[in-house]
Design a protein around this motif. Structure first.
Motif, mmCIF file in Angstrom:
data_model
loop_
_atom_site.group_PDB
_atom_site.id
_atom_site.type_symbol
_atom_site.label_atom_id
_atom_site.label_comp_id
_atom_site.label_asym_id
_atom_site.label_seq_id
_atom_site.Cartn_x
_atom_site.Cartn_y
_atom_site.Cartn_z
ATOM 1 N N LYS A 63 4.288 1.843 -6.193
ATOM 2 C CA LYS A 63 4.690 2.709 -5.083
ATOM 3 C C LYS A 63 6.213 2.800 -4.983
ATOM 4 O O LYS A 63 6.756 3.873 -4.684
ATOM 5 C CB LYS A 63 4.105 2.187 -3.766
ATOM 6 C CG LYS A 63 2.607 2.441 -3.629
ATOM 7 C CD LYS A 63 2.087 1.995 -2.270
ATOM 8 C CE LYS A 63 0.615 2.339 -2.110
ATOM 9 N NZ LYS A 63 0.089 1.907 -0.783
ATOM 10 N N LYS A 64 6.893 1.698 -5.247
ATOM 11 C CA LYS A 64 8.363 1.725 -5.240
ATOM 12 C C LYS A 64 8.898 2.630 -6.342
ATOM 13 O O LYS A 64 9.983 3.193 -6.234
ATOM 14 C CB LYS A 64 8.920 0.313 -5.413
ATOM 15 C CG LYS A 64 8.639 -0.626 -4.254
ATOM 16 C CD LYS A 64 9.369 -0.193 -2.988
ATOM 17 C CE LYS A 64 10.852 -0.485 -3.077
ATOM 18 N NZ LYS A 64 11.562 -0.198 -1.812
ATOM 19 N N GLN A 65 8.115 2.757 -7.404
ATOM 20 C CA GLN A 65 8.504 3.621 -8.518
ATOM 21 C C GLN A 65 8.086 5.072 -8.306
ATOM 22 O O GLN A 65 8.331 5.930 -9.148
ATOM 23 C CB GLN A 65 7.901 3.084 -9.819
ATOM 24 C CG GLN A 65 8.448 1.721 -10.223
ATOM 25 C CD GLN A 65 7.716 1.107 -11.401
ATOM 26 O OE1 GLN A 65 6.620 1.552 -11.764
ATOM 27 N NE2 GLN A 65 8.305 0.098 -12.015
ATOM 28 N N GLY A 66 7.421 5.327 -7.148
ATOM 29 C CA GLY A 66 7.046 6.693 -6.800
ATOM 30 C C GLY A 66 5.631 7.101 -7.134
ATOM 31 O O GLY A 66 5.266 8.276 -7.006
ATOM 32 N N TYR A 67 4.791 6.138 -7.549
ATOM 33 C CA TYR A 67 3.420 6.469 -7.914
ATOM 34 C C TYR A 67 2.447 5.992 -6.842
ATOM 35 O O TYR A 67 2.539 4.861 -6.359
ATOM 36 C CB TYR A 67 3.047 5.818 -9.249
ATOM 37 C CG TYR A 67 1.583 5.994 -9.597
ATOM 38 C CD1 TYR A 67 1.124 7.175 -10.159
ATOM 39 C CD2 TYR A 67 0.667 4.973 -9.347
ATOM 40 C CE1 TYR A 67 -0.228 7.350 -10.468
ATOM 41 C CE2 TYR A 67 -0.677 5.132 -9.660
ATOM 42 C CZ TYR A 67 -1.123 6.320 -10.217
ATOM 43 O OH TYR A 67 -2.456 6.485 -10.511
ATOM 44 N N SER A 68 1.481 6.845 -6.491
ATOM 45 C CA SER A 68 0.413 6.485 -5.556
ATOM 46 C C SER A 68 -0.924 6.827 -6.187
ATOM 47 O O SER A 68 -1.208 7.992 -6.506
ATOM 48 C CB SER A 68 0.568 7.236 -4.227
ATOM 49 O OG SER A 68 -0.588 7.074 -3.425
ATOM 50 N N ALA A 69 -1.777 5.806 -6.383
ATOM 51 C CA ALA A 69 -3.095 6.028 -6.962
ATOM 52 C C ALA A 69 -3.930 6.951 -6.077
ATOM 53 O O ALA A 69 -4.671 7.811 -6.576
ATOM 54 C CB ALA A 69 -3.811 4.692 -7.159
ATOM 55 N N ALA A 70 -3.824 6.783 -4.748
ATOM 56 C CA ALA A 70 -4.598 7.609 -3.819
ATOM 57 C C ALA A 70 -4.196 9.079 -3.929
ATOM 58 O O ALA A 70 -5.053 9.980 -3.916
ATOM 59 C CB ALA A 70 -4.405 7.114 -2.389
ATOM 60 N N GLU A 71 -2.898 9.337 -4.042
ATOM 61 C CA GLU A 71 -2.438 10.716 -4.165
ATOM 62 C C GLU A 71 -2.914 11.345 -5.475
ATOM 63 O O GLU A 71 -3.320 12.507 -5.504
ATOM 64 C CB GLU A 71 -0.908 10.756 -4.078
ATOM 65 C CG GLU A 71 -0.367 10.445 -2.690
ATOM 66 C CD GLU A 71 1.149 10.442 -2.647
ATOM 67 O OE1 GLU A 71 1.773 10.780 -3.682
ATOM 68 O OE2 GLU A 71 1.711 10.113 -1.580
ATOM 69 N N GLU A 72 -2.868 10.576 -6.549
ATOM 70 C CA GLU A 72 -3.348 11.112 -7.825
ATOM 71 C C GLU A 72 -4.845 11.401 -7.764
ATOM 72 O O GLU A 72 -5.322 12.419 -8.274
ATOM 73 C CB GLU A 72 -3.049 10.138 -8.965
ATOM 74 C CG GLU A 72 -3.508 10.681 -10.314
ATOM 75 C CD GLU A 72 -3.181 9.756 -11.470
ATOM 76 O OE1 GLU A 72 -3.707 9.999 -12.573
ATOM 77 O OE2 GLU A 72 -2.407 8.790 -11.274
ATOM 78 N N PHE A 73 -5.596 10.499 -7.128
ATOM 79 C CA PHE A 73 -7.037 10.696 -7.007
ATOM 80 C C PHE A 73 -7.337 11.976 -6.234
ATOM 81 O O PHE A 73 -8.215 12.772 -6.627
ATOM 82 C CB PHE A 73 -7.655 9.488 -6.313
ATOM 83 C CG PHE A 73 -9.145 9.609 -6.106
ATOM 84 C CD1 PHE A 73 -10.020 9.448 -7.167
ATOM 85 C CD2 PHE A 73 -9.669 9.884 -4.849
ATOM 86 C CE1 PHE A 73 -11.390 9.565 -6.985
ATOM 87 C CE2 PHE A 73 -11.029 10.004 -4.655
ATOM 88 C CZ PHE A 73 -11.900 9.839 -5.723
ATOM 89 N N HIS A 116 1.443 -5.588 -7.730
ATOM 90 C CA HIS A 116 1.616 -4.570 -8.767
ATOM 91 C C HIS A 116 1.495 -3.159 -8.186
ATOM 92 O O HIS A 116 2.208 -2.240 -8.606
ATOM 93 C CB HIS A 116 0.598 -4.778 -9.887
ATOM 94 C CG HIS A 116 0.794 -6.082 -10.601
ATOM 95 N ND1 HIS A 116 -0.239 -6.801 -11.165
ATOM 96 C CD2 HIS A 116 1.910 -6.819 -10.836
ATOM 97 C CE1 HIS A 116 0.232 -7.910 -11.719
ATOM 98 N NE2 HIS A 116 1.532 -7.939 -11.527
ATOM 99 N N ASN A 117 0.622 -2.996 -7.192
ATOM 100 C CA ASN A 117 0.497 -1.697 -6.533
ATOM 101 C C ASN A 117 1.761 -1.374 -5.742
ATOM 102 O O ASN A 117 2.219 -0.222 -5.715
ATOM 103 C CB ASN A 117 -0.725 -1.699 -5.609
ATOM 104 C CG ASN A 117 -1.141 -0.301 -5.202
ATOM 105 O OD1 ASN A 117 -1.243 0.595 -6.035
ATOM 106 N ND2 ASN A 117 -1.376 -0.097 -3.916
ATOM 107 N N TRP A 118 2.341 -2.390 -5.105
ATOM 108 C CA TRP A 118 3.602 -2.198 -4.366
ATOM 109 C C TRP A 118 4.709 -1.773 -5.317
ATOM 110 O O TRP A 118 5.510 -0.883 -5.007
ATOM 111 C CB TRP A 118 3.975 -3.504 -3.651
ATOM 112 C CG TRP A 118 5.268 -3.430 -2.906
ATOM 113 C CD1 TRP A 118 5.465 -2.999 -1.626
ATOM 114 C CD2 TRP A 118 6.557 -3.818 -3.394
ATOM 115 N NE1 TRP A 118 6.793 -3.085 -1.286
ATOM 116 C CE2 TRP A 118 7.490 -3.576 -2.352
ATOM 117 C CE3 TRP A 118 7.019 -4.331 -4.604
ATOM 118 C CZ2 TRP A 118 8.847 -3.848 -2.494
ATOM 119 C CZ3 TRP A 118 8.376 -4.596 -4.745
ATOM 120 C CH2 TRP A 118 9.270 -4.354 -3.703
ATOM 121 N N ILE A 119 4.755 -2.396 -6.502
ATOM 122 C CA ILE A 119 5.773 -2.043 -7.489
ATOM 123 C C ILE A 119 5.621 -0.581 -7.919
ATOM 124 O O ILE A 119 6.600 0.169 -8.003
ATOM 125 C CB ILE A 119 5.678 -2.979 -8.717
ATOM 126 C CG1 ILE A 119 6.081 -4.402 -8.331
ATOM 127 C CG2 ILE A 119 6.581 -2.472 -9.843
ATOM 128 C CD1 ILE A 119 5.852 -5.431 -9.427
#
Length: 306
Positions: free
Chosen positions: A287-297, A282-285
């Motif tokens: 990231k493919k959609q352009g979202y990174s939890a680490a970057e948001e944090f 789900h995290n890979w999906i």
């Protein structure tokens, strides 16, 4: 070079043989199909002679309108190059002249028996040829489809690959292959994972034995093949062996020149590896959609500092 026979194509698509019954062992080595056009007017500079030749309603209608001598010349020019076979997707009526040429040149002439357009048939034929003629290797591992994403599980014997696959099946995901995974390169960017037929639907669990997942859990528990999107290496737990940074540099593994994202998950008693694999997928999906939890944090942290 991998090859199949014209007979294989006949069997796959239930084609009717109009000519060349004794020559169905001719080899097919190319994944693309050719639909003659310019060749009928005498232009052969780029004629792909090793491809299966397909004639639809457009080509057959054109040939029907030619005089007997013109047809003889133009068809003769093409059969002279001895392609593997001709497949007609139009009606059989009036094809005696083409049948005669194919008999003389010992080229199989086939015709479809299902009502479909030429473009639809070509699409299915090319998909089939791309699959069966694709370069392939076999590796030790397990292949599963998790939430629609193809996953390759690797690791040493006994690390828990098959047990993890079993847990994933119980959670509604699908087995593709256990123990021997066949990888096929179907495009410069795509690796397809499948089984080797002998192990189809089987999953081997230590202490339990061989299971047929379809018999146990239904058809939804298995699929024949899946594009590989993520490679996961299962390893035994080693304290402090993996760091715990917010985000890791992307790692990749290559199969036949195709790079696949890879990550490592450590296994230890009580750790829900299947759940971690679901999270990784789900995290890979995302990231493919352009979202990174680490970057948001990090943006939130920086926002508080300012």
């Amino acid at each position: 070079m991998k090859a199949i026979t014209v007979q294989d194509v006949v069997n796959k698509f239930s084609l009717k043989v109009l000519a060349g019954e004794k020559h169905l062992q001719r080899k097919v080595t190319k994944t693309r199909v050719h639909r003659p056009g310019l060749e009928f007017v005498g232009y052969f500079d780029f004629f792909p002679t090793e491809r299966v030749q397909t004639l639809g309603k457009k080509e057959v209608t054109y040939l029907h309108k030619l005089s007997k001598e013109e047809r003889k010349t133009r068809i003769g020019n093409i059969v002279h190059y001895h392609p593997p076979c001709f497949i007609v997707t139009a009606e059989e009526d009036g094809l005696t002249y083409l049948t005669r040429h194919c008999i003389e040149e010992k080229i199989p002439l086939l015709i479809t028996q299902q009502p479909e357009s030429t473009s639809e048939f070509i699409s299915k034929l090319e998909s089939y040829l791309s699959n069966v003629l694709a370069p392939e290797i076999s590796i030790h591992g397990v292949c599963v489809n998790v939430s629609g994403i193809g996953i390759l599980l690797r690791g040493k014997s006994g690390v828990g690959k098959s047990e993890t696959a079993h847990t994933l099946i119980l959670r509604g995901h699908r087995l593709v292959a256990d123990d021997v995974v066949v990888l096929k390169k179907i495009s410069p960017q795509t690796i397809l994972g499948t089984h080797d037929e002998k192990t189809k639907e089987f999953l081997a669990l230590r202490s339990i034995g061989l299971l047929n997942v379809v018999r146990l859990y239904g058809r939804k528990s298995f699929q024949d093949e899946t594009p590989i999107s993520l490679d996961i290496l299962l390893t035994k737990w080693e304290k402090d062996a993996l760091n715990n940074e917010l985000d890791h540099e992307p790692q990749f593994v290559e199969y036949m020149g195709v790079s696949i994202p890879t990550l490592e998950i450590q296994v230890q008693p009580g750790r829900d590896v299947a759940e971690l694999i679901e999270a990784a997928v789900h995290n890979w999906i995302l990231k493919k959609q352009g979202y990174s939890a680490a970057e948001e944090f990090m943006r939130r942290i920086e926002g508080n500092v300012e």
